[in-house]
Scaffold this motif. Structure first.
Motif, mmCIF file in Angstrom:
data_model
loop_
_atom_site.group_PDB
_atom_site.id
_atom_site.type_symbol
_atom_site.label_atom_id
_atom_site.label_comp_id
_atom_site.label_asym_id
_atom_site.label_seq_id
_atom_site.Cartn_x
_atom_site.Cartn_y
_atom_site.Cartn_z
ATOM 1 N N ALA A 77 4.602 -2.612 -12.760
ATOM 2 C CA ALA A 77 3.309 -1.535 -12.703
ATOM 3 C C ALA A 77 2.484 -2.424 -13.879
ATOM 4 O O ALA A 77 1.071 -2.906 -12.945
ATOM 5 C CB ALA A 77 4.437 -0.505 -12.789
ATOM 6 N N ARG A 78 3.067 -2.697 -15.031
ATOM 7 C CA ARG A 78 1.940 -3.180 -15.512
ATOM 8 C C ARG A 78 0.867 -4.485 -15.174
ATOM 9 O O ARG A 78 0.185 -4.665 -15.594
ATOM 10 C CB ARG A 78 2.800 -3.485 -16.737
ATOM 11 C CG ARG A 78 2.776 -2.247 -17.760
ATOM 12 C CD ARG A 78 2.860 -2.043 -19.219
ATOM 13 N NE ARG A 78 3.429 -0.846 -19.357
ATOM 14 C CZ ARG A 78 2.063 -0.033 -19.946
ATOM 15 N NH1 ARG A 78 0.550 0.050 -18.560
ATOM 16 N NH2 ARG A 78 2.389 1.320 -20.699
ATOM 17 N N PHE B 127 0.946 -1.379 -0.066
ATOM 18 C CA PHE B 127 -0.272 0.525 -0.407
ATOM 19 C C PHE B 127 0.722 1.459 -0.072
ATOM 20 O O PHE B 127 0.689 2.370 -0.609
ATOM 21 C CB PHE B 127 -0.951 0.014 1.696
ATOM 22 C CG PHE B 127 -1.907 -0.894 0.958
ATOM 23 C CD1 PHE B 127 -2.238 -1.474 -0.339
ATOM 24 C CD2 PHE B 127 -2.588 -1.540 2.546
ATOM 25 C CE1 PHE B 127 -3.562 -2.657 0.433
ATOM 26 C CE2 PHE B 127 -3.896 -2.790 2.257
ATOM 27 C CZ PHE B 127 -3.746 -3.095 1.423
ATOM 28 N N SER B 128 1.904 1.684 0.904
ATOM 29 C CA SER B 128 3.054 2.962 0.794
ATOM 30 C C SER B 128 3.048 3.009 -0.551
ATOM 31 O O SER B 128 4.135 4.312 -0.891
ATOM 32 C CB SER B 128 3.616 2.015 2.351
ATOM 33 O OG SER B 128 5.230 1.417 1.327
ATOM 34 N N LEU B 129 3.682 1.775 -1.858
ATOM 35 C CA LEU B 129 4.089 2.094 -3.009
ATOM 36 C C LEU B 129 3.275 2.795 -3.512
ATOM 37 O O LEU B 129 3.175 3.811 -4.117
ATOM 38 C CB LEU B 129 4.106 0.925 -3.796
ATOM 39 C CG LEU B 129 5.714 -0.133 -3.345
ATOM 40 C CD1 LEU B 129 5.225 -1.162 -4.239
ATOM 41 C CD2 LEU B 129 6.859 0.387 -3.498
ATOM 42 N N LEU B 130 1.723 2.737 -2.932
ATOM 43 C CA LEU B 130 0.501 4.151 -3.488
ATOM 44 C C LEU B 130 -0.139 5.094 -2.909
ATOM 45 O O LEU B 130 -0.770 5.523 -3.968
ATOM 46 C CB LEU B 130 0.302 2.594 -4.875
ATOM 47 C CG LEU B 130 -0.079 1.381 -5.660
ATOM 48 C CD1 LEU B 130 -0.888 0.920 -6.010
ATOM 49 C CD2 LEU B 130 1.033 2.404 -6.557
ATOM 50 N N GLU C 132 10.503 11.873 -20.775
ATOM 51 C CA GLU C 132 8.539 10.852 -20.701
ATOM 52 C C GLU C 132 8.771 9.996 -19.503
ATOM 53 O O GLU C 132 9.994 9.345 -19.176
ATOM 54 C CB GLU C 132 8.549 10.158 -22.021
ATOM 55 C CG GLU C 132 8.573 11.496 -23.099
ATOM 56 C CD GLU C 132 8.624 10.879 -24.840
ATOM 57 O OE1 GLU C 132 8.203 10.732 -25.534
ATOM 58 O OE2 GLU C 132 8.820 8.985 -25.026
ATOM 59 N N TYR C 133 7.866 9.577 -19.547
ATOM 60 C CA TYR C 133 7.077 9.225 -18.012
ATOM 61 C C TYR C 133 6.794 7.675 -18.972
ATOM 62 O O TYR C 133 6.070 7.948 -19.383
ATOM 63 C CB TYR C 133 6.413 9.388 -16.955
ATOM 64 C CG TYR C 133 7.595 10.559 -16.313
ATOM 65 C CD1 TYR C 133 8.722 10.471 -14.696
ATOM 66 C CD2 TYR C 133 7.529 11.862 -16.682
ATOM 67 C CE1 TYR C 133 9.300 10.856 -14.599
ATOM 68 C CE2 TYR C 133 8.350 12.919 -16.172
ATOM 69 C CZ TYR C 133 9.563 12.121 -15.030
ATOM 70 O OH TYR C 133 9.809 13.338 -14.710
ATOM 71 N N GLU C 134 6.892 6.605 -17.915
ATOM 72 C CA GLU C 134 5.976 5.357 -18.584
ATOM 73 C C GLU C 134 6.074 3.981 -17.391
ATOM 74 O O GLU C 134 6.940 4.075 -16.424
ATOM 75 C CB GLU C 134 6.454 4.747 -19.700
ATOM 76 C CG GLU C 134 7.893 3.880 -20.023
ATOM 77 C CD GLU C 134 7.964 3.483 -21.088
ATOM 78 O OE1 GLU C 134 7.519 2.825 -21.567
ATOM 79 O OE2 GLU C 134 9.201 3.706 -21.585
ATOM 80 N N MET C 135 5.005 3.364 -16.951
ATOM 81 C CA MET C 135 5.100 2.430 -15.966
ATOM 82 C C MET C 135 6.481 1.218 -16.803
ATOM 83 O O MET C 135 5.993 0.853 -17.725
ATOM 84 C CB MET C 135 3.998 1.200 -16.223
ATOM 85 C CG MET C 135 2.728 2.364 -15.929
ATOM 86 S SD MET C 135 1.134 1.910 -16.096
ATOM 87 C CE MET C 135 1.713 0.971 -14.497
ATOM 88 N N GLY D 263 10.393 1.607 -8.379
ATOM 89 C CA GLY D 263 10.290 1.017 -9.746
ATOM 90 C C GLY D 263 9.804 0.608 -10.695
ATOM 91 O O GLY D 263 8.887 -0.257 -11.116
ATOM 92 N N LEU D 264 8.262 1.108 -10.307
ATOM 93 C CA LEU D 264 7.306 1.703 -10.974
ATOM 94 C C LEU D 264 7.350 2.109 -11.874
ATOM 95 O O LEU D 264 6.123 1.397 -12.939
ATOM 96 C CB LEU D 264 5.453 2.058 -9.645
ATOM 97 C CG LEU D 264 6.022 1.454 -8.375
ATOM 98 C CD1 LEU D 264 4.634 1.116 -7.761
ATOM 99 C CD2 LEU D 264 5.177 -0.510 -8.822
#
Length: 126
Positions: free
Chosen positions: A91-92, A21-24, A84-87, A69-70
């Protein structure tokens, strides 16, 4: 919720879920992840897409997601610089969770009271 442990591995699932939960956790992280699940975004595009987020807070949340690492951040050697940012693949793997949340929302979202936006920058209506 009880602390569930697996005797063989001595894993405390309560503590493990707290870590997950802390990751998000964070006001903007889930919204950032939702957007990046759709496509790659540049910083400015993310800032425009998320009403109320400040540049400072968006930067902080993106850094945390990257450190965990997400998401990945790609800087292009251009003038002006493009970022640029991507998952990430890790995370996918949360995709089914996001789909389940979207399904839940489409069924129950109308029953949730609307809360007024009280924090973040105010968006000018023109």
């Amino acid at each position: 919720m009880e602390n569930q442990t697996n005797d063989e591995e001595q894993i405390n699932m309560h503590e493990e879920m707290r870590r997950a939960f802390s990751l998000l956790s964070g006001k903007w992280k889930l919204e950032i992840m939702w957007l990046l699940n759709q496509r790659i975004y540049r910083f400015g595009e993310l800032r425009k897409a998320i009403n109320g987020v400040t540049q400072h807070m968006l930067t902080a949340q993106l850094r945390e997601l990257e450190n965990d690492g997400l998401i990945s951040r790609t800087v292009f050697a251009e003038v002006p610089p493009r970022v640029e940012y991507e998952m990430t693949a890790k995370a996918r793997a949360l995709g089914p969770t996001m789909e389940a949340l979207a399904k839940w929302w489409s069924e129950y979202g109308k029953s949730v009271p609307v809360k007024p936006a009280s924090r973040g920058r105010k968006v000018k209506k023109t």
